[in-house]
Scaffold this active site. Structure first.
Site, short mmCIF file in Angstrom:
data_model
loop_
_atom_site.label_atom_id
_atom_site.label_comp_id
_atom_site.label_asym_id
_atom_site.label_seq_id
_atom_site.Cartn_x
_atom_site.Cartn_y
_atom_site.Cartn_z
N GLY A 255 0.78 -1.25 0.12
CA GLY A 255 -0.05 -0.09 -0.10
C GLY A 255 0.58 1.36 -0.10
N GLU A 297 4.33 -6.30 1.65
CA GLU A 297 3.95 -6.82 0.45
C GLU A 297 3.80 -5.74 -0.57
OE1 GLU A 297 0.94 -10.34 2.10
OE2 GLU A 297 0.05 -8.20 1.54
N PRO A 298 4.89 -4.96 -0.91
CA PRO A 298 4.78 -3.56 -1.57
C PRO A 298 4.66 -4.06 -3.26
CG PRO A 298 6.99 -3.93 -0.99
CD PRO A 298 6.35 -5.05 -0.19
N ARG A 300 2.95 -1.61 -6.01
CA ARG A 300 3.14 -0.31 -6.61
C ARG A 300 4.31 0.59 -6.48
NH1 ARG A 300 -1.67 2.89 -7.30
NH2 ARG A 300 -2.72 1.60 -5.62
N ARG A 341 -7.37 3.13 -14.67
CA ARG A 341 -7.39 3.77 -13.41
C ARG A 341 -7.91 5.05 -13.15
NH1 ARG A 341 -3.35 5.00 -10.71
NH2 ARG A 341 -4.20 4.08 -8.53
N TYR A 345 -10.80 4.95 -10.60
CA TYR A 345 -10.42 5.61 -9.33
C TYR A 345 -10.36 7.21 -9.49
CZ TYR A 345 -8.66 0.74 -8.82
OH TYR A 345 -8.27 -0.36 -8.89
N CYS A 372 -14.89 3.37 -27.57
CA CYS A 372 -16.32 3.84 -27.85
C CYS A 372 -17.13 4.11 -26.42
CB CYS A 372 -17.08 3.00 -28.73
SG CYS A 372 -16.61 3.06 -30.25
N TYR A 402 -0.47 -1.69 -11.79
CA TYR A 402 -2.15 -1.89 -12.20
C TYR A 402 -2.41 -1.24 -13.54
CZ TYR A 402 -1.65 -2.88 -7.21
OH TYR A 402 -1.25 -3.63 -6.10
N1 LLP Z 1 -1.17 -7.08 -0.61
C1 LLP Z 1 -2.35 -7.40 -0.55
C2 LLP Z 1 -2.93 -8.29 0.41
C3 LLP Z 1 -3.07 -6.64 -1.46
O1 LLP Z 1 -4.26 -6.95 -1.63
C4 LLP Z 1 -2.42 -5.54 -2.03
C5 LLP Z 1 -3.20 -4.81 -3.25
C6 LLP Z 1 -0.98 -5.47 -2.00
C7 LLP Z 1 -0.42 -6.19 -1.13
C8 LLP Z 1 -0.08 -4.60 -2.83
O2 LLP Z 1 -0.58 -3.12 -2.75
P1 LLP Z 1 0.30 -2.12 -3.18
O3 LLP Z 1 1.34 -2.03 -2.65
O4 LLP Z 1 0.50 -2.34 -4.82
O5 LLP Z 1 -0.48 -0.87 -3.26
N2 LLP Z 1 -5.84 -1.67 -8.50
C9 LLP Z 1 -5.83 -0.71 -7.38
C10 LLP Z 1 -4.82 -1.12 -6.46
C11 LLP Z 1 -5.63 -2.64 -5.76
C12 LLP Z 1 -4.70 -3.13 -4.81
C13 LLP Z 1 -5.10 -4.41 -4.45
N3 LLP Z 1 -4.20 -5.03 -3.42
C14 LLP Z 1 -5.12 0.58 -8.16
O6 LLP Z 1 -4.78 0.69 -9.48
O7 LLP Z 1 -4.71 1.46 -7.38
#
Ligand code: LLP
Length: 443
Positions: A255, A297-298, A300, A341, A345, A372, A402
């Protein structure tokens, strides 16, 4: 807004005199050689961000540092899985498809973690047979399923419990995951998480190793992570009081936020993890438990900033708005099928002209795709040079997370290729989909 800003482009991107180069390869050459639209990943940038998260976790938590699991959902391919393996971090997969990528390159099973709020029996069986290190259990149904399948396979499976700690992350509702009213995990407040602990302990084929929480995505403040950690630590303390020994692992999820626009920041791994370490150590001391092994768990934060999408302009048109204003629509050859995105969002991006030095003045512009649908907008409002013409290349940075992974075939548009660039070399890591690929699915 249309100038090159190194803070939002990948580390090895430069605007040299009159064109964009990524890892010493010009945007025009990339489009000429590989077509458009094109995802361009800066390989060295990916590796160095992944390594940085690993070293920052180790420095912040010392002997309590666990594993950095790269979240495959942000973007995975066989080549990316090889980079992740070579850097020596782990992989968080949440479907059989993501797991299959890991298997395809022989990714060490001991560094794979399986997520998912509705894992199928097949996915569970394949994951356990592969030997995944940890399965993060998401529901009561899954306790029975994982226990039964592990037992059939003669395995004692390490598991975590996904806890929803009731934390409101300050981000878009759809990417906020740890408040009570979500589909994920076991609620802490209702007692479900505690009940899950006893249910798992009753299964001989499961070994409960720890707790997990993921509060959401694109988060910049440590408060949300801190609040979640504090609540999970309370649960760990209750476990110790009840069972007389400690649950030794805690996974704080992903996150971590990145910059999409000039002036925004990309979270520094060392800074955020040091802040988290201080909080975790303090909470553990006051709860009188040992500091657990901490994993993260990074997704993004590793891949997002490394990738730029190159598009070719196809048409432009000017529209008069109320109050004597006007807007130029600039249509490119991709759109919501390669970047959903903005539509999903309200995510914001910038674009620059990549193939030449644009000659002002700027115009109020909107960058749209070829689908379209009026909502097929990549950039709702941006000042771009008035001399943009069909054939120009636009570069949109920070599309690594994403983007491709959420790409679709809307309007039967084939998905773009993904090219890795490194020190002047470019190679395809995911080939462009063709119309024949799409038709091959159909009877
Ligand atoms: N761990 C778990 C359990 C998750 O559900 C996620 C993301 C992550 C790690 C990784 O999160 P990150 O570090 O990438 O933020 N499609 C959306 C984001 C959905 C994320 C879902 N889970 C977007 O484009 O912003």
């Amino acid at each position: 807004m249309s100038a090159f800003d190194p803070a939002v482009f990948s580390r090895n991107s430069r605007f040299e005199v009159d064109h964009l180069k990524i890892a010493s390869v010009s945007a025009s050459a990339l489009v000429a050689d590989f077509g458009s639209p094109l995802f361009v990943v800066d390989e060295e940038d990916f590796r160095s961000r992944a390594s940085h998260w690993k070293s920052a976790l180790e420095e912040a938590f010392g002997e309590s540092a666990g594993t950095v699991y790269y979240a495959a959902k942000s973007f995975i391919s066989k080549e990316v899985a090889r980079w992740v393996d070579q850097v020596g971090i782990g992989l968080d997969v949440c479907t059989g498809g993501e797991l299959a990528v890991a298997e395809a390159i022989g990714f060490p099973a001991g560094r794979v973690e399986l997520h998912g709020n509705n894992k199928s029996e097949d996915e569970i069986r394949i994951a356990i047979s592969y030997g995944v290190h940890t399965i993060v259990i998401d529901s009561f149904f899954e306790i029975e399923r994982v226990a039964r399948i592990a037992s059939e396979l003669g395995v004692v499976q390490r598991v975590y419990i996904r806890v929803t700690p009731g934390v409101e992350a300050h981000t878009h509702e759809f990417i906020s995951t740890a408040h009570e009213d979500v589909k994920f995990g076991f609620s802490l407040a209702s007692g479900a998480a505690w009940d899950a602990i006893s249910a798992i302990r009753a299964e001989n084929s499961l070994r409960l190793m720890g707790l997990h929480s993921h509060i959401g995505s694109q988060i910049f403040e440590s408060e949300g992570f801190a609040a979640a950690a504090a609540k999970l630590i309370t649960l760990l303390a209750r476990f110790k009081d009840t069972y007389g020994h400690e649950l030794s692992e805690l996974d704080l999820g992903g996150g971590y936020g990145i910059a999409y626009l000039p002036g925004e920041e990309t979270l520094d791994p060392s800074r955020i993890l040091n802040e988290l370490a201080d909080i975790v150590k303090r909470e553990c001391a006051s709860a009188q438990i040992s500091v657990p092994i901490i994993s993260i768990e990074p997704g993004r934060a590793i891949v997002g900033p490394t990738t730029t999408t190159l598009y070719t302009v196809g048409t432009t048109k000017d529209v008069e708005l109320d109050g004597g204003l006007s807007r130029r629509y600039i249509a490119v050859d991709g759109g919501m099928s390669d970047n959903i995105r903005p539509a999903l969002y309200g995510a914001e991006y910038i674009a620059i002209v990549a193939n030449r030095l644009p000659l002002g003045p700027n115009r109020n512009s909107r960058v749209v795709g070829k689908h379209c649908e009026s909502g097929d907008i990549i950039i709702r409002e941006i000042e771009l040079s008035a001399d943009i013409q069909p054939g120009d290349i636009l570069a949109v940075p920070a599309t690594g997370a994403y983007g491709y992974s959420m790409a679709s075939n809307y309007n039967h548009v084939p998905r773009p290729a993904v090219v890795a660039v490194n020190q002047g070399n470019a190679r395809v890591i995911v080939r462009r989909e063709s119309i024949s690929d799409l038709l091959a699915l159909e009877n």
